[in-house]
Motif scaffolding. Sequence first.
Motif, PDB file in Angstrom:
ATOM      1  N   ASN A   8       0.803  -1.227   0.000  1.00  0.00           N
ATOM      2  CA  ASN A   8       0.000   0.000   0.000  1.00  0.00           C
ATOM      3  C   ASN A   8       0.834   1.275   0.000  1.00  0.00           C
ATOM      4  OD1 ASN A   8       0.985  -0.457   2.545  1.00  0.00           O
ATOM      5  ND2 ASN A   8      -0.892   0.112   3.620  1.00  0.00           N
ATOM      6  N   ASN A   9       2.119   1.182   0.376  1.00  0.00           N
ATOM      7  CA  ASN A   9       2.949   2.390   0.375  1.00  0.00           C
ATOM      8  C   ASN A   9       4.249   2.196  -0.398  1.00  0.00           C
ATOM      9  OD1 ASN A   9       4.167   0.612   2.222  1.00  0.00           O
ATOM     10  ND2 ASN A   9       4.987   2.269   3.461  1.00  0.00           N
ATOM     11  N   HIS A  10       4.249   1.223  -1.308  1.00  0.00           N
ATOM     12  CA  HIS A  10       5.460   0.967  -2.083  1.00  0.00           C
ATOM     13  C   HIS A  10       5.704   2.131  -3.038  1.00  0.00           C
ATOM     14  CE1 HIS A  10       8.489  -1.099  -4.466  1.00  0.00           C
ATOM     15  NE2 HIS A  10       8.465  -2.095  -3.596  1.00  0.00           N
ATOM     16  N   PRO A  11       6.920   2.706  -3.047  1.00  0.00           N
ATOM     17  CA  PRO A  11       7.168   3.886  -3.884  1.00  0.00           C
ATOM     18  C   PRO A  11       7.180   3.582  -5.377  1.00  0.00           C
ATOM     19  CG  PRO A  11       9.213   3.170  -2.839  1.00  0.00           C
ATOM     20  CD  PRO A  11       8.107   2.339  -2.252  1.00  0.00           C
ATOM     21  N   PHE A  12       7.483   2.320  -5.740  1.00  0.00           N
ATOM     22  CA  PHE A  12       7.561   1.958  -7.162  1.00  0.00           C
ATOM     23  C   PHE A  12       6.841   0.625  -7.360  1.00  0.00           C
ATOM     24  CE2 PHE A  12      11.501   4.208  -6.028  1.00  0.00           C
ATOM     25  CZ  PHE A  12      11.340   5.352  -6.791  1.00  0.00           C
ATOM     26  N   ARG A  13       5.571   0.692  -7.649  1.00  0.00           N
ATOM     27  CA  ARG A  13       4.777  -0.519  -7.794  1.00  0.00           C
ATOM     28  C   ARG A  13       5.276  -1.384  -8.951  1.00  0.00           C
ATOM     29  NH1 ARG A  13      -0.462  -0.391  -5.632  1.00  0.00           N
ATOM     30  NH2 ARG A  13      -0.367   0.617  -3.596  1.00  0.00           N
ATOM     31  N   PHE A  14       5.772  -0.754 -10.007  1.00  0.00           N
ATOM     32  CA  PHE A  14       6.187  -1.534 -11.181  1.00  0.00           C
ATOM     33  C   PHE A  14       7.346  -2.457 -10.839  1.00  0.00           C
ATOM     34  CE2 PHE A  14       8.982   2.110 -11.277  1.00  0.00           C
ATOM     35  CZ  PHE A  14      10.189   1.605 -11.733  1.00  0.00           C
ATOM     36  N   LEU A  15       8.213  -2.072  -9.900  1.00  0.00           N
ATOM     37  CA  LEU A  15       9.303  -2.960  -9.461  1.00  0.00           C
ATOM     38  C   LEU A  15       8.739  -4.192  -8.776  1.00  0.00           C
ATOM     39  CD1 LEU A  15      11.951  -0.448  -8.048  1.00  0.00           C
ATOM     40  CD2 LEU A  15      12.013  -1.695 -10.205  1.00  0.00           C
ATOM     41  N   LEU A  16       7.716  -3.994  -7.971  1.00  0.00           N
ATOM     42  CA  LEU A  16       7.096  -5.121  -7.292  1.00  0.00           C
ATOM     43  C   LEU A  16       6.464  -6.074  -8.300  1.00  0.00           C
ATOM     44  CD1 LEU A  16       6.622  -6.121  -4.389  1.00  0.00           C
ATOM     45  CD2 LEU A  16       4.427  -4.945  -4.427  1.00  0.00           C
ATOM     46  N   TYR A  17       5.798  -5.545  -9.294  1.00  0.00           N
ATOM     47  CA  TYR A  17       5.187  -6.389 -10.321  1.00  0.00           C
ATOM     48  C   TYR A  17       6.264  -7.113 -11.142  1.00  0.00           C
ATOM     49  CZ  TYR A  17       1.157  -3.503  -9.193  1.00  0.00           C
ATOM     50  OH  TYR A  17       0.142  -2.845  -8.529  1.00  0.00           O
ATOM     51  N   LEU A  18       7.377  -6.423 -11.421  1.00  0.00           N
ATOM     52  CA  LEU A  18       8.471  -7.050 -12.155  1.00  0.00           C
ATOM     53  C   LEU A  18       9.071  -8.207 -11.359  1.00  0.00           C
ATOM     54  CD1 LEU A  18      10.314  -7.058 -14.631  1.00  0.00           C
ATOM     55  CD2 LEU A  18      11.770  -5.390 -13.455  1.00  0.00           C
ATOM     56  N   GLU A  19       9.212  -8.036 -10.075  1.00  0.00           N
ATOM     57  CA  GLU A  19       9.704  -9.125  -9.230  1.00  0.00           C
ATOM     58  C   GLU A  19       8.805 -10.346  -9.354  1.00  0.00           C
ATOM     59  OE1 GLU A  19      10.136  -7.939  -5.211  1.00  0.00           O
ATOM     60  OE2 GLU A  19      11.543  -6.301  -5.618  1.00  0.00           O
ATOM     61  N   TRP A  20       7.513 -10.144  -9.290  1.00  0.00           N
ATOM     62  CA  TRP A  20       6.583 -11.273  -9.368  1.00  0.00           C
ATOM     63  C   TRP A  20       6.697 -11.986 -10.718  1.00  0.00           C
ATOM     64  CZ3 TRP A  20       1.778  -8.188  -7.218  1.00  0.00           C
ATOM     65  CH2 TRP A  20       1.987  -7.925  -5.864  1.00  0.00           C
ATOM     66  N   VAL A  21       6.872 -11.230 -11.780  1.00  0.00           N
ATOM     67  CA  VAL A  21       7.003 -11.850 -13.103  1.00  0.00           C
ATOM     68  C   VAL A  21       8.261 -12.708 -13.160  1.00  0.00           C
ATOM     69  CG1 VAL A  21       7.399 -11.390 -15.543  1.00  0.00           C
ATOM     70  CG2 VAL A  21       5.672 -10.073 -14.294  1.00  0.00           C
ATOM     71  N   LEU A  22       9.390 -12.178 -12.705  1.00  0.00           N
ATOM     72  CA  LEU A  22      10.645 -12.933 -12.747  1.00  0.00           C
ATOM     73  C   LEU A  22      10.592 -14.153 -11.844  1.00  0.00           C
ATOM     74  CD1 LEU A  22      13.200  -9.958 -12.694  1.00  0.00           C
ATOM     75  CD2 LEU A  22      12.439 -11.298 -14.659  1.00  0.00           C
ATOM     76  N   LEU A  23      10.026 -13.992 -10.657  1.00  0.00           N
ATOM     77  CA  LEU A  23       9.912 -15.146  -9.755  1.00  0.00           C
ATOM     78  C   LEU A  23       8.954 -16.190 -10.325  1.00  0.00           C
ATOM     79  CD1 LEU A  23       9.777 -13.237  -6.343  1.00  0.00           C
ATOM     80  CD2 LEU A  23      11.662 -14.622  -7.211  1.00  0.00           C
ATOM     81  N   GLY A  24       7.891 -15.734 -10.986  1.00  0.00           N
ATOM     82  CA  GLY A  24       6.975 -16.679 -11.605  1.00  0.00           C
ATOM     83  C   GLY A  24       7.648 -17.482 -12.714  1.00  0.00           C
ATOM     84  N   LEU A  25       8.493 -16.840 -13.522  1.00  0.00           N
ATOM     85  CA  LEU A  25       9.248 -17.556 -14.554  1.00  0.00           C
ATOM     86  C   LEU A  25      10.194 -18.573 -13.932  1.00  0.00           C
ATOM     87  CD1 LEU A  25      10.103 -14.637 -17.023  1.00  0.00           C
ATOM     88  CD2 LEU A  25       8.439 -16.467 -17.346  1.00  0.00           C
ATOM     89  N   SER A  26      10.815 -18.195 -12.826  1.00  0.00           N
ATOM     90  CA  SER A  26      11.730 -19.121 -12.161  1.00  0.00           C
ATOM     91  C   SER A  26      11.004 -20.357 -11.658  1.00  0.00           C
ATOM     92  CB  SER A  26      12.444 -18.413 -11.004  1.00  0.00           C
ATOM     93  OG  SER A  26      13.182 -17.297 -11.467  1.00  0.00           O
ATOM     94  N   VAL A  27       9.845 -20.150 -11.050  1.00  0.00           N
ATOM     95  CA  VAL A  27       9.066 -21.288 -10.556  1.00  0.00           C
ATOM     96  C   VAL A  27       8.585 -22.137 -11.719  1.00  0.00           C
ATOM     97  CG1 VAL A  27       6.946 -21.926  -9.339  1.00  0.00           C
ATOM     98  CG2 VAL A  27       8.376 -20.074  -8.467  1.00  0.00           C
ATOM     99  N   LEU A  28       8.193 -21.526 -12.826  1.00  0.00           N
ATOM    100  CA  LEU A  28       7.715 -22.271 -13.981  1.00  0.00           C
ATOM    101  C   LEU A  28       8.806 -23.174 -14.550  1.00  0.00           C
ATOM    102  CD1 LEU A  28       5.407 -22.743 -15.989  1.00  0.00           C
ATOM    103  CD2 LEU A  28       6.298 -20.821 -17.333  1.00  0.00           C
ATOM    104  N   VAL A  29      10.037 -22.671 -14.591  1.00  0.00           N
ATOM    105  CA  VAL A  29      11.141 -23.478 -15.115  1.00  0.00           C
ATOM    106  C   VAL A  29      11.417 -24.664 -14.207  1.00  0.00           C
ATOM    107  CG1 VAL A  29      13.596 -23.459 -15.625  1.00  0.00           C
ATOM    108  CG2 VAL A  29      12.169 -21.563 -16.365  1.00  0.00           C
TER     109      VAL A  29
END
Length: 399
Positions: A8-29
């Motif tokens: 709710n107070n993250h200064p850069f939401r897009f970084l948080l979303y990018l983290e989830w995408v990269l971690l999701g790719l890692s789990v998928l592999v």
Amino acid sequence: MSRFIEINNHPFRFLLYLEWVLLGLSVLVVIMPSPSPKFAASFPELTICSLAVFGLMGLRIPTSNNVIKIIYTAIEVFLILITGFLGGRTARLFPFLYLILVTRSCLIFQIPGRLTVTFLSFILFLMTMKSRLPPHRLTPILQDRFRFFSFNLAVLFGLTLIFVLLLMNAVLSERESRDKLALANEKLRQYALKIENQATLEERNRIAREIHDSLGHSLTALNLQLETALKLSKSDIPRAMTFLATAKELGSKALQDVRQSVSTMRSHPLQSQSLEEAITILVADFQVANAILPTFLLSLEYPIPPEMSIPIYRIIQESLTNISKYAQASSVQLELTTTSNTIKLIVQDDGKGFDITQNTTGFGLQSMRDRTLALGGELTINSAPTSGCQIIVTIPLTT
């Protein structure tokens, strides 16, 4: 920041979303079946758990306690090492976890801490890369190619870390500057409101004092004259008429005081007039009210800035008002001149004067002094009983 960084107070939401995408790719592999056992993850469940914990840690980032920051970063490094050494084919994606680590460190630490985490990430990357494919198992030609590829990959990854670090520093600096500017604007707005309220209060007090000193006195005297005239109306008509005539004069004076008080309440006393025109009208009104024509000298070789015109007009107005009320003067001199760097105002009368050691804190004099000080100027009062009064105002002229 003094509290944890959360969604709710993250200064850069897009970084948080990018983290989830990269971690999701890692789990998928990790989940995808591997064509060769040597590319499969050694402990896929442990790898997935490590990636999940690493991702969840991004939902609550410490920013206040240094000990908690260090422990938080150490846990992140430990989880990345587990993924790098046990993740099998996922190890090809682990450099992105180091990039996430660096971006998070920029939100947690100052410059020295960010540099430390970036350098540590690069060292751990080299260690993990070396452990994946030992050179002694390859032919000499493949070893040379591997060393060349590893060197290029290390340089590329190092430059990527530096780029991410510089980019985050720039973004954070820009955000910090914007926040400071917004805070400064808010403080300036509050200060302007405070000054406006203070100015309104001062004008209100001025009007209240004028009503109390002039209108209140006139109405009290008027009431006494009417009461006396009423008592004498049946026994002494001529004397009663005399008191009524006096009451009429007091009523006219009270009406004049009301008009003057209302006039001073105008927010823009000059309106569309120039300062010279407004002062000329002020002097003419003074002559009509007091039957005294002031000696008027106006020499504005250098123009007075608009923001100074109203305060100077108010000072002249207050000076003439005090002369009308208290001075009992027969002559008044008014002089307003400008030089290349100075505005000088002199208002002088030959009235009864006053003792400046006992009477310099009146509302009118204090108002003139406050207006002069607000313009960075100086107000001097020269007066003595039966010797008239001279008011000198000197204000620096900024063009």
